[in-house]
Design a protein around this motif. Structure first.
Motif: not given
Length: 266
Positions: A102-117
């Motif tokens: 199971y993998v979960g990602i919060n939208t707040g983290l998507l704002e900090i991670a700037e790209n796929q890498d």
């Protein structure tokens, strides 16, 4: 006090008969079965979905794309699980992977991670916890520690205010001397595993450094490293830099083998 120390060590020694080895070669105490951990993972994932709304569409496709690429680089035992991915609506920059796939990602983290890498660095780190059976080790260490303290309390006849104060002091020593150091060790180990994992999947491992620079820029005050369950940002980036040569070699091999993920950020 020496006999109490020896008694605690002896109690923990019984538990240490259930030892395994992590992917980095470190000895571990693992008392729980994979089935037990997988069930706990499923329950935690279900609870998380009850507490936070999920997000579909482009954010989910993005996270799914990166996760799929990382999963393909896993050993067969982890790769063959039916990995489930969810994106949760939350400003908190959080992510997790759980036993059972199971993998979960919060939208707040998507704002900090700037790209796929950078996102792959997060997902690789979280899956690294699963690969190294850290949930099992943490639960087992806590159980063994509580068992040791219970034996000390019973054998020494610690009753009354004085005994309660002594047990509180022993408990504090266990917290900062055993449980928290294990957690920091887990985080550093997951960094190492995740760095190589993202590189094997064809993601640029240098993005892990940029990610933690982003995290450091957004973070507030933090407790001293010895009181924290996580290494400091400086310690974390230092560990990543130490493993970067090997990770870059893995990255070049992955690219030459045709592993070139393309997951557009929404």
């Amino acid at each position: 006090m020496r006999w109490m120390h020896c008694l605690a060590i002896g109690t923990l020694g019984i538990a240490l008969t259930a030892c395994t080895t992590s992917p980095t070669g470190r000895s571990q105490l693992t008392l729980m079965s994979d089935d037990q951990l997988n069930q706990m993972g499923a329950q935690a994932f279900a609870q998380y979905q009850q507490e936070l709304p999920t997000v579909g569409g482009a954010p989910l496709r993005y996270v799914q794309c990166v996760t799929d690429a990382v999963v393909q680089a896993l050993p067969a035992r982890e790769r063959d699980q039916n990995w489930q991915v969810k994106v949760f609506e939350s400003e908190q920059a959080n992510a997790f992977a759980l036993p059972g796939g199971y993998v979960g990602i919060n939208t707040g983290l998507l704002e900090i991670a700037e790209n796929q890498d950078q996102l792959a660095a997060v997902i690789g780190h979280e899956i690294g916890h699963v690969m190294a059976r850290h949930a099992n080790e943490r639960a087992s260490t806590q159980s063994a520690t509580q068992l040791g303290l219970s034996v000390i309390s019973s054998a020494s006849g610690m009753q009354g205010p004085g005994g309660e104060q002594m047990m509180a002091a022993l408990g504090m020593g266990a917290q900062y001397g055993i449980l928290l150091p294990f957690s920091r060790r887990h985080e550093s180990e997951a960094d190492t595993i995740g760095l190589n994992l993202m590189a094997n999947a064809g993601f640029d491992p240098r993005a892990s450094i940029a990610l933690w620079e982003n995290m450091g820029a957004t973070g507030g005050g933090r407790p001293p490293a010895w009181m924290s369950t996580h290494p400091s940002h400086g310690q974390r980036m230092g560990g990543l830099e130490a493993g970067m040569d090997e990770a870059m070699a893995r990255y070049e091999q992955a690219r030459q083998a045709g592993r070139t993920p393309n997951c557009p950020r929404p």
